[in-house]
Design an enzyme around this catalytic site. Structure first.
Site, PDB file in Angstrom:
ATOM      1  N   ASP A  79       1.279  -8.667   2.836  1.00 30.90           N
ATOM      2  CA  ASP A  79      -0.026  -8.683   3.494  1.00 30.90           C
ATOM      3  C   ASP A  79      -0.843  -9.698   2.711  1.00 30.90           C
ATOM      4  O   ASP A  79      -1.304  -9.415   1.608  1.00 30.90           O
ATOM      5  CB  ASP A  79      -0.654  -7.284   3.441  1.00 30.90           C
ATOM      6  CG  ASP A  79      -2.074  -7.261   3.988  1.00 30.90           C
ATOM      7  OD1 ASP A  79      -2.592  -8.331   4.370  1.00 30.90           O
ATOM      8  OD2 ASP A  79      -2.681  -6.171   4.015  1.00 30.90           O
TER       9      ASP A  79
ATOM     10  N   GLU B  40       0.837  -1.218   0.000  1.00 31.44           N
ATOM     11  CA  GLU B  40       0.000   0.000   0.000  1.00 31.44           C
ATOM     12  C   GLU B  40       0.868   1.263   0.000  1.00 31.44           C
ATOM     13  O   GLU B  40       0.721   2.155   0.843  1.00 31.44           O
ATOM     14  CB  GLU B  40      -0.976   0.012   1.182  1.00 31.44           C
ATOM     15  CG  GLU B  40      -2.109  -0.980   1.032  1.00 31.44           C
ATOM     16  CD  GLU B  40      -3.286  -0.702   1.953  1.00 31.44           C
ATOM     17  OE1 GLU B  40      -3.472   0.473   2.364  1.00 31.44           O
ATOM     18  OE2 GLU B  40      -4.027  -1.652   2.251  1.00 31.44           O
TER      19      GLU B  40
END
Length: 591
Positions: free
Chosen positions: A476, A329
């Site tokens: 993730d 991200e």
């Protein structure tokens, strides 16, 4: 400096050209006082630029490289005459006595003590060390001198947090550049005053001579100034002076990562490698109305602002002294404007892979004193599934359910793959994988297919690029320890009865046995109670997977205590920049 001395001496009055040390020293001082004319001239480019200051006015000329020098000198002379005429006309209009009719300014270029002929082409005429004479003013020509093409200070300055300028230098080396930091003696309490450019008589105190400066609590309310000199070895360019827009503000006090830094005060010693995996929460998600009102309503609005969070992220990452950092991200602008200059200052280089049709992606950083980037083999998982024959068997099984296949093909999930060479032991390589799998709570079947593709690709490129190289796979994975993804990685097989195959309902369910392309991998940071902690959810979603026959865990850096995580209810908070928690571990390479 001394290579410019002959040209400068040729322009000095003859009575100064004695051989006495005193007069020679005086000549050197005169040369040091000489202003610079900066010339940028690169082979293959049709134009060159000439920049200098005359009577407070900045002159910047763009000329053809194959143009005769005489045309440029005439252009400079005519420009000065034109400026003088304008000044004369302005005085006349104001009723003042105008000066005499301006004469054409004498403009000449000297090199090695000799005047350069007007017929010489610009590309040859403007040599480093030449002297440009414009009337009574002389300039030392700097050809392709080290120059800052980017030089900016961050907008937000917090006491106790590193201030990392964004710097790019042409014809120079950032490691050679010189830096001097100053703080303003007068405290500015007014936002209007804080945004003003300092007056000439502003008083500043020198506080540091490092590339990165950490302001103290005594600096709160003061602006900062940075004087930076671009250099390449012994060559120097024009000094750049930067003044912060705002003043230093108070920091948040104790952060969730402060205690963790006690375990990472020093860099790991070879053959131990420190690895970090961290979802840093993209700004494109943090700033949505959903995030502010539903996901993170407990978080102070200012703590969700990008400038604030970047201060925390840079301090957190710098304090881990890591060798490899895998981030998820990562906003494109954050990678370019914030993380790259900050981590570069701490000795790390990085590569970025943006998600298709997204503004965020994956970043992998590595310590350049320990590793060299050999190659990258990034893929978009859905594209690889349909186009790479190595996935043909999996594609055939997935195609049995068109609804599931369509859903998988709509995802722009990316796998970043980087091969690094160990500089301490040339020839020894490591494959670093970094990914962020599909997020939806009911998307277990999609994630299983995505992980199947990722593992197959990693196995294939290792065999092609660096057979036997160990794998460090970070990310993730949006998968808990009881998920099919975790079982696939750590047991090397997911049976067709696993509940994740029907996680999104009967229409998109499938039933297949999915083997891993690797023997069982180990979760280097074990299975923490949670790596993601928000108001409505907490769980373990992030992992660093390794091959236990190639690496062993030297130490796992403890996660923040539950009390630290929940001090401000949940994450993110004023003391923590993301809704995830970084994983950090030291890995020892086996011989």
């Amino acid at each position: 400096m001394f290579n410019r001395l002959p040209a400068a001496l040729a322009l000095l009055p003859r009575h100064l050209l004695s051989t006495s040390p005193r007069t020679l020293t005086g000549a050197c001082r005169l040369l040091r006082r000489m202003e610079s004319a900066v010339v940028r001239c690169l082979p293959g480019e049709p134009k060159l630029t000439i920049s200098f200051c005359l009577e407070g006015s900045h002159k910047h000329m763009l000329r053809d490289q194959d143009e005769a020098l005489g045309k440029v000198l005439a252009r400079i002379s005519n420009g000065i005459t034109k400026d003088q005429r304008k000044a004369k006309k302005s005085k006349k209009n104001k009723g003042q006595q105008p000066c005499e009719t301006p004469e054409s300014a004498v403009v000449r270029l000297y090199y090695g003590g000799d005047e350069v002929a007007d017929t010489v082409l610009n590309s040859e005429a403007w040599q480093d060390g030449a002297v440009l004479q414009v009337g009574d003013v002389k300039y030392s020509v700097q050809r392709n001198a080290p120059t800052f093409t980017t030089a900016e200070l961050p907008a937000s300055l917090l006491a106790g947090f590193p201030v990392c300028p964004s710097l790019e230098v042409e014809f120079g080396n950032l490691q050679d550049c010189e830096f001097t930091w100053y703080k303003e003696n007068t405290i500015n309490t007014s936002p209007e005053v804080a945004g003003q450019v300092p007056a000439q008589d502003s008083s500043w105190t020198e506080v540091s001579s490092e590339r990165v400066h950490v302001p103290s609590n005594q600096d709160i309310g003061c602006r900062l100034k940075l004087r930076c000199t671009p250099k390449d070895g012994g060559r120097s360019g024009q000094v750049k002076e930067l003044v912060s827009v705002g003043a230093v503000e108070a920091g948040p006090g104790v952060c969730t990562f402060d205690n963790r830094h006690a375990y990472t005060v020093k860099e790991a010693e070879w053959p131990v490698v420190r690895v970090v995996s961290y979802n840093i929460l993209a700004d494109v998600y943090a700033q949505t109305e959903l995030s502010k009102t539903v996901l993170y309503p407990y978080c102070a609005p200012y703590a969700l602002q990008l400038d604030y969070r970047q201060n925390l992220i840079k301090k957190e990452l710098a304090g881990y002294n890591a060798d490899i950092i895998c981030l998820q991200e990562v906003d494109k602008g954050v990678f370019t404007d914030s993380l790259t200059p900050a981590l570069d200052a701490f000795g790390l280089d990085g590569v970025f892979r943006i998600k298709d049709k997204q503004h965020e992606g994956l970043a992998t950083f590595y310590r350049r004193s320990k590793f060299k980037l050999l190659s990258q083999h990034d893929i978009v998982l859905n594209e690889a599934l349909t186009s790479d024959p190595v996935h043909s068997t999996l594609l055939e099984k997935v195609s049995a359910n068109s609804a599931l296949k369509d859903k998988i093909l709509q995802r722009s999930t990316t796998l970043q793959v980087s091969f690094l060479e160990d500089l301490n032991k040339p020839g020894r390589k490591v494959c670093v994988g970094n990914t962020h799998l599909y997020w939806h709570p009911k998307g277990g079947n999609v994630r299983l297919v995505q992980m199947g593709v990722a593992l197959q690709h990693l196995s294939h490129v290792i065999s092609e690029v660096a057979p036997g190289a160990p794998l460090v796979f970070c990310g993730d994975f949006n998968s808990s320890p009881n998920s099919g993804v975790f079982q696939l990685v750590t047991e090397a097989l997911v049976p067709q009865q696993h509940e994740d195959w029907s996680s999104s309902g009967p229409e998109e369910s499938c039933s297949m046995e999915l083997p891993s392309a690797f023997p069982p991998l180990l979760s280097a940071c074990s299975e923490p109670a949670y790596t993601n902690y928000v108001g409505g959810f907490h769980g373990c979603l992030d992992y660093i997977f390794i091959q236990p026959d190639s690496m062993q865990v030297e130490q796992m850096i403890p996660l923040p205590s539950h009390q630290e995580v929940t001090t401000y209810e949940a994450l993110p908070s004023v003391a923590h920049p993301s809704d995830h928690i970084a994983l950090i571990c030291d890995l020892r390479w086996k011989p």
